[in-house]
Write a protein that holds these residues in place. Structure first.
Motif, PDB file in Angstrom:
ATOM      1  N   ASP A   1      -2.947   0.881   8.247  1.00  0.00           N
ATOM      2  CA  ASP A   1      -1.316   1.346   8.049  1.00  0.00           C
ATOM      3  C   ASP A   1      -0.648   0.019   7.773  1.00  0.00           C
ATOM      4  O   ASP A   1       0.212  -0.567   8.594  1.00  0.00           O
TER       5      ASP A   1
ATOM      6  N   LEU B   1     -11.486   9.844  14.135  1.00  0.00           N
ATOM      7  CA  LEU B   1     -10.923   8.817  13.450  1.00  0.00           C
ATOM      8  C   LEU B   1     -10.452   9.364  12.194  1.00  0.00           C
ATOM      9  O   LEU B   1      -9.391   9.012  11.371  1.00  0.00           O
TER      10      LEU B   1
ATOM     11  N   LYS C   1      -2.513   8.336   5.955  1.00  0.00           N
ATOM     12  CA  LYS C   1      -2.456   8.200   4.233  1.00  0.00           C
ATOM     13  C   LYS C   1      -1.442   9.332   3.898  1.00  0.00           C
ATOM     14  O   LYS C   1      -0.856   8.985   3.026  1.00  0.00           O
TER      15      LYS C   1
ATOM     16  N   ILE D   1      -7.075   8.976  10.218  1.00  0.00           N
ATOM     17  CA  ILE D   1      -6.831   8.152   8.878  1.00  0.00           C
ATOM     18  C   ILE D   1      -6.056   8.963   7.909  1.00  0.00           C
ATOM     19  O   ILE D   1      -5.160   8.652   6.964  1.00  0.00           O
ATOM     20  N   GLU D   2      -6.273  10.343   7.648  1.00  0.00           N
ATOM     21  CA  GLU D   2      -5.874  11.204   6.675  1.00  0.00           C
ATOM     22  C   GLU D   2      -4.477  11.300   7.099  1.00  0.00           C
ATOM     23  O   GLU D   2      -3.589  11.458   6.196  1.00  0.00           O
TER      24      GLU D   2
ATOM     25  N   PRO E   1      -6.786   2.255  12.255  1.00  0.00           N
ATOM     26  CA  PRO E   1      -6.748   2.508  10.838  1.00  0.00           C
ATOM     27  C   PRO E   1      -5.592   1.742  10.290  1.00  0.00           C
ATOM     28  O   PRO E   1      -4.909   1.218  10.697  1.00  0.00           O
TER      29      PRO E   1
ATOM     30  N   VAL F   1      -1.340   4.265  15.903  1.00  0.00           N
ATOM     31  CA  VAL F   1      -1.723   2.845  16.111  1.00  0.00           C
ATOM     32  C   VAL F   1      -1.360   2.376  17.332  1.00  0.00           C
ATOM     33  O   VAL F   1      -2.309   1.706  18.077  1.00  0.00           O
TER      34      VAL F   1
ATOM     35  N   GLN G   1      -8.353  -2.260  10.278  1.00  0.00           N
ATOM     36  CA  GLN G   1      -7.879  -2.149   8.942  1.00  0.00           C
ATOM     37  C   GLN G   1      -9.238  -0.934   8.354  1.00  0.00           C
ATOM     38  O   GLN G   1      -9.569  -1.300   7.199  1.00  0.00           O
ATOM     39  N   VAL G   2      -9.103   0.122   9.130  1.00  0.00           N
ATOM     40  CA  VAL G   2     -10.123   1.012   8.489  1.00  0.00           C
ATOM     41  C   VAL G   2      -9.585   2.192   7.662  1.00  0.00           C
ATOM     42  O   VAL G   2      -8.493   2.550   8.122  1.00  0.00           O
ATOM     43  N   GLY G   3     -10.301   2.603   6.670  1.00  0.00           N
ATOM     44  CA  GLY G   3      -9.552   3.443   5.862  1.00  0.00           C
ATOM     45  C   GLY G   3      -8.960   3.283   4.879  1.00  0.00           C
ATOM     46  O   GLY G   3      -7.890   3.811   4.312  1.00  0.00           O
TER      47      GLY G   3
ATOM     48  N   THR H   1     -13.358  -5.949  10.506  1.00  0.00           N
ATOM     49  CA  THR H   1     -13.153  -4.868   9.386  1.00  0.00           C
ATOM     50  C   THR H   1     -14.577  -4.361   8.945  1.00  0.00           C
ATOM     51  O   THR H   1     -15.289  -5.158   9.001  1.00  0.00           O
TER      52      THR H   1
END
Length: 427
Positions: A367, A415, A423, A419-420, A365, A390, A338-340, A306
């Motif tokens: 989630d 990326l 979210k 991620i956005e 990302p 994912v 586990q990015v973002g 991570t």
């Protein structure tokens, strides 16, 4: 006039990449003794590097300088090994005379490979008729040496070994097991190819939960009864998770202490490799003799991390150590997971990758809804939501690890938008 300057380092890098590609399909060499007698460093060097390769771990390699005359003198008072590699710049007639003199001191079972400088079909045929196993034209590469040795000592009719991919986390809780299990499931479902998952975390392994399995036997029976291990016994220990996916599950109990010798899992792994084209090893986050040995011998290594400082330090330590342990292999693959995470300070992908010298194979990302639902239901991500971005990343990991596609350098560009999107979906 061109502004481009020739850089010898480019040729060296191309040669190294060609060597790595050529050696990718080579199988481990059995336990044999090999002695080489070389006249030049350009031949001695590749043989010495071949001796350090993991595929030659069981072989004992010794390099002498001096060529055939030195070999004749040496074997007047020493037994001959399983294989002798001889470099000679002599003309064909003189070469045959030297070999005849050497044969007086060689055991009949000893194999001989000659590295020469004359590209002569007649010479090659005469050497083969005289009992020489192979004649190789200099210059030679490390891959040439391992390939020739492999052709002599490995039965070409034998069933090829499957490839092993070892997953390990840079830190606990980074999702290495989740990546391993989902990548294995993707390989089996996408390509309809047999895959075996081996959970090596006997105390706390999660593969049985993630695949919703509760087998009565598994990895513990295999590793504690090495004398019983063969393909038939291993098949009885495997739990069927999907049509093309089998699991060697960990007991995940604390009723005994799991201390092992460095090679404790070797026989299990080798037997599993004869049972399926792909073996995924779920290695726990620990550093012991057996985990180090397992990583050293794996065909491919995937480090999951991570984007935070402790993970970067640990990943750097792993990458550096594995480079020393596996000097002739490509560096490990990196998965940033586990990015973002909202409101969590993170190291950027570029800043994380730069000190490692590795481009991430995948950036996954954060989630929690998808991963949480899959874990709690004993299902893979692709079973929960096949259209998830994912899942598309996991599928690409499966393509890369099976050699069906190369790593792509464009992951970083998309990326932020990915991620956005995730979210927004969670709001």
């Amino acid at each position: 006039m061109s502004n481009l300057a020739y850089d010898p380092a480019d040729d060296a890098e191309e040669t190294l990449l060609a060597d790595l590609a050529a050696m990718r399909s080579l199988r481990p060499i059995p336990r044999v003794s090999i002695q080489a007698f070389c006249e030049t460093e350009s031949v001695a060097g590749p043989i010495e590097r071949a001796g350090e390769d993991r595929r030659m771990a069981k072989a004992h390699v010794k390099v002498h300088m001096g060529g055939i005359p030195t070999a004749i003198e040496f074997y007047q008072s020493a037994p001959t090994p399983n294989l002798i590699v001889l470099e000679s710049r002599s003309e064909p007639k003189e070469l045959m005379q030297h070999l005849a003199a050497l044969s007086e001191h060689c055991d009949p079972s000893t194999k001989v490979v000659v590295v020469g400088y004359y590209n002569d079909v007649g010479l090659y045929r005469e050497l083969i008729r005289s009992g020489i196993s192979e004649y190789v034209i200099a210059p030679v590469s490390m891959a040439d040496i391992v390939s020739v040795i492999s052709s002599i000592f490995i039965d070409p009719e034998a069933e090829p070994l499957g490839r092993s991919v070892a997953f390990i986390g840079a830190k606990g809780g980074v999702g290495s097991s989740t990546m391993a299990h989902n990548a294995a499931w993707a390989m089996s479902s996408l390509f309809k190819s047999e895959v075996v998952v081996a959970d090596l975390d006997l105390a706390f392994g999660t593969a049985n939960i993630n695949f919703d399995q509760d087998p009565a036997q598994g990895m513990a029976e295999a590793v504690f009864s090495p004398e019983r291990i063969d393909e038939v016994y291993l098949d009885r220990l495997l739990a069927q998770c999907a049509e093309h996916l089998s699991l060697l599950a960990a007991p995940s109990t604390l009723d005994r202490i799991y201390d092992f010798e460095p090679e404790a899992f070797s026989q299990v792994i080798e037997t599993a490799q004869r049972s399926a084209p792909m073996l995924v090893l779920d290695v726990p986050h620990m550093w012991s003799g057996w985990s180090k040995h397992t990583l050293t011998k794996a065909d491919e290594i995937v480090i999951t991390a991570t984007p935070e400082l402790a993970n970067l330090r640990n990943t750097k330590n792993l990458v550096d150590m594995l480079k020393r342990l596996r000097p002739n292999d490509a560096p490990p693959k990196l998965v940033l997971n586990q990015v973002g995470v909202q409101k969590r300070p993170e190291i950027s992908v570029q800043d994380f990758a730069e000190p490692l010298g590795i481009t991430p194979m995948a950036v996954v990302p954060f989630d929690p809804l998808l991963f949480g639902n899959a874990a709690n239901n004993g299902r893979m991500l692709g079973e929960m939501d096949a259209k998830s971005p994912v899942v598309a990343i996991i599928n690409e990991i499966a393509h890369v690890l099976t050699g069906r596609t190369e790593m792509k350098g464009r992951r970083k560009a998309g990326l932020g938008s990915l991620i956005e999107k995730l979210k927004r979906n969670r709001k």
